[in-house]
Enzyme design. Structure first.
Site, short mmCIF file in Angstrom:
data_model
loop_
_atom_site.label_atom_id
_atom_site.label_comp_id
_atom_site.label_asym_id
_atom_site.label_seq_id
_atom_site.Cartn_x
_atom_site.Cartn_y
_atom_site.Cartn_z
N GLN A 264 1.19 -1.23 0.12
CA GLN A 264 -0.03 0.15 0.10
C GLN A 264 0.37 1.15 -0.54
O GLN A 264 0.60 2.29 -0.72
CB GLN A 264 -0.87 -0.21 1.23
CG GLN A 264 -2.16 -1.13 1.21
CD GLN A 264 -2.87 -0.38 -0.25
OE1 GLN A 264 -3.07 0.04 -0.23
NE2 GLN A 264 -2.90 -1.40 -1.04
N HIS A 267 1.86 3.06 -3.13
CA HIS A 267 1.03 3.81 -4.10
C HIS A 267 1.38 5.13 -4.56
O HIS A 267 1.13 6.08 -5.18
CB HIS A 267 -0.41 3.66 -3.39
CG HIS A 267 -0.82 2.50 -4.38
ND1 HIS A 267 -1.87 1.73 -5.26
CD2 HIS A 267 -1.47 1.43 -3.17
CE1 HIS A 267 -1.69 0.89 -6.02
NE2 HIS A 267 -1.95 0.37 -4.09
N GLU A 332 -9.94 0.94 3.99
CA GLU A 332 -10.32 0.70 2.95
C GLU A 332 -9.97 -0.93 2.69
O GLU A 332 -11.04 -2.25 2.22
CB GLU A 332 -9.40 1.52 1.29
CG GLU A 332 -9.80 0.64 0.06
CD GLU A 332 -8.42 1.74 -0.71
OE1 GLU A 332 -8.51 1.17 -1.64
OE2 GLU A 332 -7.34 1.65 -0.20
N HIS A 333 -8.57 -1.69 3.25
CA HIS A 333 -8.25 -2.67 3.12
C HIS A 333 -7.71 -3.57 4.66
O HIS A 333 -7.35 -2.39 5.55
CB HIS A 333 -7.25 -3.17 2.31
CG HIS A 333 -7.22 -2.80 1.22
ND1 HIS A 333 -6.16 -1.95 0.68
CD2 HIS A 333 -7.65 -3.18 -0.68
CE1 HIS A 333 -7.18 -1.34 -0.48
NE2 HIS A 333 -7.40 -2.11 -1.58
N ASP A 366 -6.94 -6.37 -5.33
CA ASP A 366 -6.34 -6.25 -5.65
C ASP A 366 -6.74 -6.39 -7.03
O ASP A 366 -7.17 -5.18 -8.68
CB ASP A 366 -4.90 -5.60 -5.79
CG ASP A 366 -5.39 -3.94 -5.44
OD1 ASP A 366 -5.97 -4.01 -4.86
OD2 ASP A 366 -3.85 -3.57 -4.90
N HIS A 425 -51.79 19.39 -4.41
CA HIS A 425 -52.10 17.51 -4.12
C HIS A 425 -53.21 17.06 -3.23
O HIS A 425 -53.19 16.00 -4.33
CB HIS A 425 -50.69 17.30 -3.20
CG HIS A 425 -49.52 17.68 -3.40
ND1 HIS A 425 -48.74 18.97 -4.29
CD2 HIS A 425 -48.06 16.70 -3.51
CE1 HIS A 425 -47.80 18.82 -5.16
NE2 HIS A 425 -47.68 17.42 -4.08
#
Length: 436
Positions: A264, A267, A332-333, A366, A425
């Protein structure tokens, strides 16, 4: 090793940790104004804006004729990639398609005893635009992201899918993007990048038709453009920097844990890699491995910067407290690297994706296994889900009532309308009441 140590004994420690993590997503007002101008130019000038921006930032000799990628260029791409790579791509597509087919929702309706029919129609959107980053100079294209975005759209039944990606300096797209698109059955491909590409997908140009939904990752300019277009077109999600949390016991291999954290960290300098453990020695061993392995990585400098700023070894007193921490982080993970993670799976409330056991590192998800890798970040897994078939569909309510229903319930409906001060209405219903 530049990686902070954090002690977490309970919820009283969380506010300061969360304050630290939240600093990764501070908005840049300068980018916001730049993107606003870019989108305005694309909306008013169409193709010419795309050509101008592409010449300035990607390909100095770019021309209007290079916007659309022709069939000859797509076919030639196959000759430039390894046959074994193509086989891997094909298998990954099959796995991801098989998983997403299970997400398909059916339209439904139910009939009441009084003849009332209520239901929900599930329909795909007509047209989707997929943004695919080209990577470093167009040489490290995110083909996995194209697959992850295209497959659920196709499974949803979307008829028109357009791919757009920034060109290389010679104006071409990486052959792996083109070959993967061919394997997916996508033939509408354009060469353009950044915020102007997102604007083209949203507004349309002389060459590119506007899309109903835009999906795909990108840099801060792409993310900002997508954020500014929310409400005008459908957006997959506004993802923040990537992150992984690993909840690990003392039996975990420090080299494996370090490799997962680095997967990670490489990235982006803003990526966050966090180890949570109740074992005193594991953190020390992992720190050693992080430095050792980072020095051997092509993107080691990025990884080390990420670890220095946003990496952490979180020491907790026990597994239960570790679970509390990751639920608050909502990563996230999330890797559960300890004995029998299935026994505690029910206690995990918030995570984009969960990776079970010592032999399921995050890259399995992934690239290959099947579940989508487009996931909520920075705590949004508390209320958001992975990209799915549902992202590319819309749901329409179905209602049928007859005279008997109106006669039975019309007065109640009219009363509720008048409580809100909406006389028209009320009369819309009352005009249908059976005259006595």
């Amino acid at each position: 090793m530049p990686c902070r140590d954090i002690n977490y004994s309970g919820q009283q420690d969380w506010p300061e940790i969360w304050k630290w993590l939240q600093q990764r997503v501070n908005p840049d007002s300068k980018v916001d104004s730049i993107v606003k101008d870019i989108l305005s130019k694309v909306k008013s000038e169409g193709d010419q804006a795309l050509v101008d921006y592409t010449k300035q930032f990607d390909c100095p000799d770019f021309t209007h004729s290079m916007l659309g990628v022709g069939v000859d260029q797509r076919r030639l791409a196959y000759a430039e990639i390894e046959s074994q790579d193509l086989e891997i791509i094909e298998e990954a597509i099959r796995n991801i398609r098989d998983f997403h087919r299970r997400q398909v929702e059916e339209s439904w309706w139910t009939t009441g005893e009084d003849g009332t029919i209520l239901g929900q129609l599930v329909r795909p959107v007509d047209r989707v635009g997929l943004y695919v980053p080209g990577g470093q100079g167009g040489e490290t294209p995110l083909i996995s992201s194209m697959i992850m975005n295209a497959v659920p759209a196709q499974v949803a039944g979307v008829k028109e899918i357009a791919v757009i990606s920034p060109p290389r300096k010679d104006g071409t797209l990486n052959p792996y993007i083109l070959a993967t698109a061919q394997e997916l059955g996508i033939t509408e491909i354009y060469a353009s990048g950044s915020a102007w590409a997102i604007g083209a997908l949203a507004y349309g140009t002389e060459t590119i038709a506007p899309c109903d939904v835009i999906a795909g990752p990108g840099n801060i300019f792409v993310a900002t453009a997508k954020g500014q277009l929310v409400g005008e077109v459908g957006i997959d999600m506004i993802a923040g920097p990537s992150e992984v949390a690993i909840l690990a016991d003392g039996d975990s291999d420090p080299a494996w844990i370090a490799a997962d954290l680095l997967s990670q960290a490489e990235h982006d300098p803003l990526a966050s890699s966090v180890l949570v453990t109740w074992d005193d020695e594991l953190g020390v061993k992992v720190k050693y491995e992080l430095k050792k392995q980072a020095d051997l990585l092509p993107r080691g400098e990025i990884a080390l910067k990420s670890l220095e700023d946003w990496g952490a070894i979180v020491k907790v007193p026990d597994l239960g407290t570790g679970i509390d921490f990751v639920n608050r982080m909502a990563p996230e993970h999330l890797e559960l690297a300890y004995e029998d993670p299935w026994a505690t799976l029910g206690q995990i409330k918030h995570a984009g994706a969960i990776f079970m056991g010592h032999f399921t590192p995050e890259p399995v998800g992934d690239y290959f296994a099947g579940p989508n890798h487009v996931l909520p970040t920075v705590g949004t897994a508390r209320f958001s889900s992975a990209l799915s078939v549902e992202t590319f569909t819309k749901k329409t309510s179905l209602i049928y009532t007859d005279q008997n229903y109106i006669d039975r319930h019309g007065g109640k409906i009219a009363r509720l309308a008048r409580l809100e001060g909406l006389e028209a209405h009320a009369r819309s219903v009352e005009t249908r009441l059976k005259k006595s």
